[in-house]
Design an enzyme around this catalytic site. Structure first.
Site, short mmCIF file in Angstrom:
data_model
loop_
_atom_site.label_atom_id
_atom_site.label_comp_id
_atom_site.label_asym_id
_atom_site.label_seq_id
_atom_site.Cartn_x
_atom_site.Cartn_y
_atom_site.Cartn_z
N HIS A 71 -22.40 23.91 -32.39
CA HIS A 71 -22.14 25.39 -33.16
C HIS A 71 -21.95 24.79 -34.62
CE1 HIS A 71 -19.36 28.55 -34.32
NE2 HIS A 71 -20.37 29.60 -33.48
N THR A 90 -19.34 25.42 -36.46
CA THR A 90 -18.06 24.83 -36.69
C THR A 90 -17.83 23.44 -36.37
OG1 THR A 90 -17.26 25.68 -34.65
CG2 THR A 90 -17.03 27.12 -36.48
N LYS A 91 -18.84 22.73 -35.76
CA LYS A 91 -18.68 21.28 -35.23
C LYS A 91 -19.27 20.39 -36.28
CE LYS A 91 -17.05 22.72 -31.47
NZ LYS A 91 -17.33 24.35 -31.58
N ASN A 92 -18.96 19.08 -36.31
CA ASN A 92 -19.27 17.99 -37.20
C ASN A 92 -20.84 18.07 -37.55
OD1 ASN A 92 -16.32 17.46 -37.18
ND2 ASN A 92 -17.04 15.40 -36.70
N LEU A 93 -21.48 18.22 -36.27
CA LEU A 93 -22.86 18.15 -36.53
C LEU A 93 -23.51 19.55 -35.82
CD1 LEU A 93 -22.55 15.09 -36.65
CD2 LEU A 93 -24.88 14.97 -35.68
#
Length: 323
Positions: free
Chosen positions: A171, A173-176
């Protein structure tokens, strides 16, 4: 306004998306979907890595593959995102909530044994904010909710590859990120065919594209869990730069400085940290910094969130506990 997150961007995303468009195949299981799956298999030592439209959908697939049915009980932490529960409620399971540890906010492994009954089918540890649960003590069929655990490890093993199934998120909001997307990991190849059918709307279409059958048809339960190859192209650019992206996150000494700054913010807002809302910053792999609040009462917790909602520096508030 302090942004809750800024989606990563490496510079090659547009290039790969254009390549996907030029290929003439932008639906699921195109060139970049396959490249992403192969990359994750090789880097995280998992036999199967299915790219999905979200971690929520990966959890739904895991619930079906693990054979959850009405009357079964599923153990999960009382503090998690709603998707963790939804995936198993959809299968008719009863949820058994177990409290979390105050130091990691993960499932308290010392409480699991008392929650297990003859109806227990699955345990769902959630690796909150990239911090691993104590996986050595968790038994039964295990579905890892590793939405926030990409590129985090437990005793040298990638989160999402330890249990029977692992569900990851890409998503925004994630690091990747791939905007919206996720992945389902599992080691037992016996689940491969059923997982393909589930992901391909209940058809054996994957076999058809491999040339194993001359036509495909509906063969069982399924849904549409395939992401567009354009989304996969975006993600592939980030997978190739994973180490560089993760290097941008602050070290522990930087986290301490942020803790001091946030404590000052609290005091400037007139909140007494010892008056029922005790802030504790923890440095997690997935987040720069966060506060946990231990209010003395439900009423005080409500007052806190009203106060936080008025703060111009807040972009969003994380979820409340289920129970």
């Amino acid at each position: 306004m302090i942004d809750f997150n800024i989606a990563p961007h490496t510079g090659n995303e547009v290039k790969y998306i254009q390549e996907a468009i030029a290929s003439g195949k932008i639906c699921g299981d195109g060139t970049f979907t396959k490249k992403c799956s192969q990359w994750m298999k090789e880097h995280f030592y998992t036999n199967q890595a299915f790219l999905t439209t979200s971690c929520t959908h990966a959890l739904e697939m895991a619930a079906v593959l693990s054979g959850v049915k009405p009357g079964d009980e599923v153990i999960l932490p009382s503090y998690t995102f709603v998707s963790t529960a939804d995936a198993f409620v959809q299968r008719g399971a009863s949820l058994v909530f177990v409290d979390i540890r105050p130091d990691t906010m993960n499932l308290d492994e010392t409480l699991i044994e008392d929650a297990i009954t003859e109806k227990t089918k699955v345990i769902v540890p959630v690796h909150y904010a990239g911090v691993a649960c104590d996986m050595d003590t968790i038994m039964n069929i295990v579905v890892e909710d590793a939405a926030q655990g990409f590129a985090s490890y437990y005793k040298g093993k990638s989160l999402g590859t330890i249990g029977d199934f692992g569900c990851l998120s890409f998503h925004e909001t994630k690091n990747l990120s791939m905007g919206e997307g996720g992945a389902l990991f599992f080691q037992n190849n016996a689940y491969q065919e059923k997982a393909e059918i589930l992901r391909e709307k209940g058809t054996d279409r994957s076999k058809f594209f491999r040339g194993q059958i001359d036509k495909y048809t509906w063969v069982g339960y399924g849904s549409s869990y395939l992401p567009s190859d354009m989304n996969a192209a975006y993600l592939y650019a980030q997978l190739l730069e994973m180490d560089k992206i993760n290097e941008k996150y602050p070290k522990q000494e930087d986290a301490m400085k942020k803790q001091q700054a946030m404590m000052a913010l609290y005091k400037s807002a007139g909140v007494n940290p010892m008056g029922g809302c005790l802030p504790l910053l923890i440095q997690f792999p997935i987040l720069i910094a966060m506060f946990r609040f231990f209010p003395a009462s439900i009423e005080l917790r409500g007052e806190h969130f009203l106060w936080a909602d008025d703060l111009s520096s807040y972009d969003s508030i994380l979820q409340l506990p289920f129970n």
